[in-house]
Design a protein around this motif. Structure first.
Motif, PDB file in Angstrom:
ATOM      1  N   MET A 230     -17.776  18.483 -47.108  1.00 22.89           N
ATOM      2  CA  MET A 230     -16.861  19.128 -46.440  1.00 22.89           C
ATOM      3  C   MET A 230     -16.486  18.623 -45.080  1.00 22.89           C
ATOM      4  O   MET A 230     -15.530  18.223 -44.676  1.00 22.89           O
ATOM      5  CB  MET A 230     -16.953  20.698 -46.496  1.00 22.89           C
ATOM      6  N   ASP A 233     -15.147  14.930 -45.222  1.00 23.69           N
ATOM      7  CA  ASP A 233     -13.851  14.889 -45.684  1.00 23.69           C
ATOM      8  C   ASP A 233     -12.978  15.236 -44.711  1.00 23.69           C
ATOM      9  O   ASP A 233     -11.803  14.878 -44.464  1.00 23.69           O
ATOM     10  CB  ASP A 233     -13.660  15.883 -47.020  1.00 23.69           C
ATOM     11  N   ALA A 234     -13.381  16.341 -43.797  1.00 23.38           N
ATOM     12  CA  ALA A 234     -12.373  16.814 -42.570  1.00 23.38           C
ATOM     13  C   ALA A 234     -12.072  15.677 -41.619  1.00 23.38           C
ATOM     14  O   ALA A 234     -11.402  15.552 -41.007  1.00 23.38           O
ATOM     15  CB  ALA A 234     -12.814  17.998 -42.068  1.00 23.38           C
ATOM     16  N   VAL A 297     -10.740  17.592 -33.978  1.00 21.69           N
ATOM     17  CA  VAL A 297     -10.427  18.230 -35.539  1.00 21.69           C
ATOM     18  C   VAL A 297     -10.619  19.517 -35.797  1.00 21.69           C
ATOM     19  O   VAL A 297     -10.005  20.287 -36.457  1.00 21.69           O
ATOM     20  CB  VAL A 297     -10.807  16.991 -36.432  1.00 21.69           C
ATOM     21  N   LEU A 298     -11.976  19.683 -35.888  1.00 27.10           N
ATOM     22  CA  LEU A 298     -12.557  20.919 -36.444  1.00 27.10           C
ATOM     23  C   LEU A 298     -12.698  22.230 -35.508  1.00 27.10           C
ATOM     24  O   LEU A 298     -12.709  23.417 -35.942  1.00 27.10           O
ATOM     25  CB  LEU A 298     -14.043  20.619 -36.916  1.00 27.10           C
ATOM     26  N   ARG A 301      -9.985  24.800 -36.052  1.00 25.37           N
ATOM     27  CA  ARG A 301      -9.960  25.488 -37.156  1.00 25.37           C
ATOM     28  C   ARG A 301     -11.202  26.563 -37.289  1.00 25.37           C
ATOM     29  O   ARG A 301     -11.141  27.476 -37.856  1.00 25.37           O
ATOM     30  CB  ARG A 301     -10.272  24.408 -38.115  1.00 25.37           C
TER      31      ARG A 301
END
Length: 543
Positions: A230, A233-234, A297-298, A301
């Motif tokens: 995961m 992919d992110a 990016v993460l 989130r």
């Protein structure tokens, strides 16, 4: 006409002083002139000496030549003789001038020929000497560099062969179909990596294989294969690189694996290089790039302050566990050891750790707020280790958020190192506590333990936080932020921490100079403590 070598005119045949008759024919002119010249020299008497007092002999300060007898003395015969004598003198003057010019020309020709010959001989000798010197120099250079020339020719031949091989591979790859294009390019890249050191990638190939055991994968990367996929992919679009003409790009999975394994083990970069078959500088660059991608990016989130709905859930969960209302998070501050920085060394000196460990320690602070699930909702990274917890709190975004009125009717539970404010709830620290105050401290300790255990799991998962890191000080906040984000992902996916790697936190707490900074917060804390005791949430462990 040239004169004889002695420079004198030829004498006449007779012994008298008269002029010889000219012979018949056209050649008599030159001989006649010479005869006249010789006769003039023999007959013409020298002029008489001058008298200084004779006015007739001097005219305008110049000496006058003696003239012949007057015209009336000799008559017509005397005039004819004088005319003939003047003609003879003019002819002789012309002859003398011609002879002198011819002799000067001959001398000039002879001198020119001699000097020209000498200069030509000198130039030829100099040219021969320079040519010989150049030939000797080049012969010596060729003799000295013969071995180097052979080596250079061999290298050029090898390079030409390599270029020919690459050109053949490119032509084959261009002629192939699109389905086989990528494998052939990879094969070509393998051939082109002539300058790259050959390193073994057997360990990573084994770990990335689907047959690799799940437990071993989780032990190596602190997460299961599903969670790892995961993350890959992110981050794929952020960390992926394109192939070049000289080498194939490192795959995304390998890039992420280098970063995660480095953070999980804290091993030196040379060991990371051996594990993954990459260069040391390449591994260091990959760690920083992937950490920056995780943060950009993460982090939005998986690490964010709770909104109204999430805050309501957090308050309900904390109240069920402790009975304290309005708590949205537990707060804790830990120290990350670092190498002594080059600037502001005193600011990063950790006196408490130095005194306890008897070893000079430098650190930076990591302040975090944790929800009831053990995931971080706010972090403040990078303040020097000499700052106490209350000063770090004042410089964090939490303090700015509270000053803007975003923390109303909400509490953050902290330890004794934080001051009591309108939004920070801390235990009682004065001596001679009552039973109510003891019961309150027990419940606040349970809430604070949520944050302590979360930090313990954070450091257990990512062993790089337990030792002095090689990362530069300016890059360290990015790496620590990536560790907090990866911790949240593991917590949300239920990744358990192996008890064998469990870490115990050792952070000395100091009491702030002003522990109570709000009278309203003091009254609210007394009310909460009273309600806990009378509602039966206080417990009996303090007896």
């Amino acid at each position: 006409m040239r004169s004889p070598s002695n420079g004198r005119p030829p004498s006449s045949g007779g012994g008298g002083g008269g002029a010889a008759p000219a012979p018949a024919g056209g050649a008599a002119g030159d001989d006649d002139d010479l005869a006249l010249y010789y006769s003039f020299l023999q007959e013409d008497a020298p002029p008489p000496p001058f008298a200084l007092d004779d006015p007739a002999a001097m005219t305008n300060g110049r000496r006058r030549k003696a003239r012949g007898p007057p015209d009336n003395a000799g008559g017509e015969e005397g005039a004819a003789a004088a005319a003939k004598k003047d003609g003879n003198k003019r002819s002789i003057a012309r002859i003398l001038t011609s002879l002198a010019a011819l002799e000067a020309e001959e001398h000039a020709d002879r001198a020119g020929e001699a000097s020209g010959g000498r200069e030509l001989a000198l130039l030829e000798s100099n040219a021969d000497a320079r040519s010989q010197a150049m030939m000797d120099y080049y012969a010596k250079m060729e003799g000295d560099s013969e071995a180097a020339a052979r080596s250079k020719r061999s290298r050029l031949a090898a390079s030409a062969a390599a270029v020919a091989v690459m050109a053949a591979e490119d032509s084959v790859a261009a002629a192939s179909g699109s389905a086989r294009q990528q494998p052939q390019q990879q094969a070509g890249h393998q051939q082109r990596r002539l300058w790259v050191k050959d390193r073994s990638r057997a360990w990573w190939d084994k770990c990335s294989s689907p047959d690799y055991p799940e437990e071993d994968f989780r032990r190596a990367f602190r997460m299961g294969r599903e969670t790892f996929d995961m993350i890959c992919d992110a981050l794929g679009a952020a960390v992926a690189k394109e192939d070049t003409m000289l080498r194939a790009a490192i795959p995304v999975r390998q890039r992420v694996a280098v970063c995660v394994w480095r953070l999980a083990t804290g091993e030196p970069l040379r060991l990371v290089s051996k594990r993954f078959g990459l260069g040391i500088s390449t591994c260091h660059k990959l760690v920083l790039e992937v950490c920056a991608a995780i943060k950009s990016v993460l982090m939005p989130r998986f690490l964010q302050w709770p909104d109204a709905a999430a805050a309501a859930r957090f308050k309900a969960a904390f109240e069920r566990a402790s009975g304290v209302p309005g708590v949205v998070g537990a707060m804790y501050t830990t120290h990350i050891p670092i190498i002594a920085p080059k600037i502001s060394v005193a600011a990063y000196f950790n006196r408490r750790h130095t005194e306890r460990n008897q070893k000079t320690s430098y650190s930076i602070t990591l302040q975090g707020v944790v929800g009831p699930d053990g995931a971080f909702t706010d972090v403040c990274i990078g303040w020097p280790g000499s700052m106490p917890d209350d000063q770090v709190l004042e410089k964090s975004m939490l303090h700015q958020r509270a000053a803007a009125g975003m923390m109303r009717e909400s509490w953050l539970v902290g330890g004794a190192s934080y001051p009591l404010t309108d939004w920070v709830l801390v235990p009682y620290t004065h001596p001679n506590l009552t039973w109510t105050q003891h019961a309150f401290n027990e419940k606040v300790g349970d809430l604070r333990r949520v944050a302590v255990e979360a930090f313990a799991r954070l450091k257990a998962r990512w062993a790089c936080l337990q030792k002095r890191t090689e990362v530069k000080l300016q890059d360290l906040p990015v790496v620590l932020g990536a560790c907090c984000v990866l911790h949240n992902i593991c917590e949300l996916h239920g990744e358990e921490v192996d008890p064998a790697i469990r870490c115990e936190l050792v952070d000395d707490e100091t009491t702030p100079e002003n522990p109570v900074r709000s009278e309203a917060a003091k009254r609210a804390r007394d009310a909460i403590a009273h309600n806990l005791l009378h509602r039966g949430f206080a417990g009996t462990t303090f007896f």
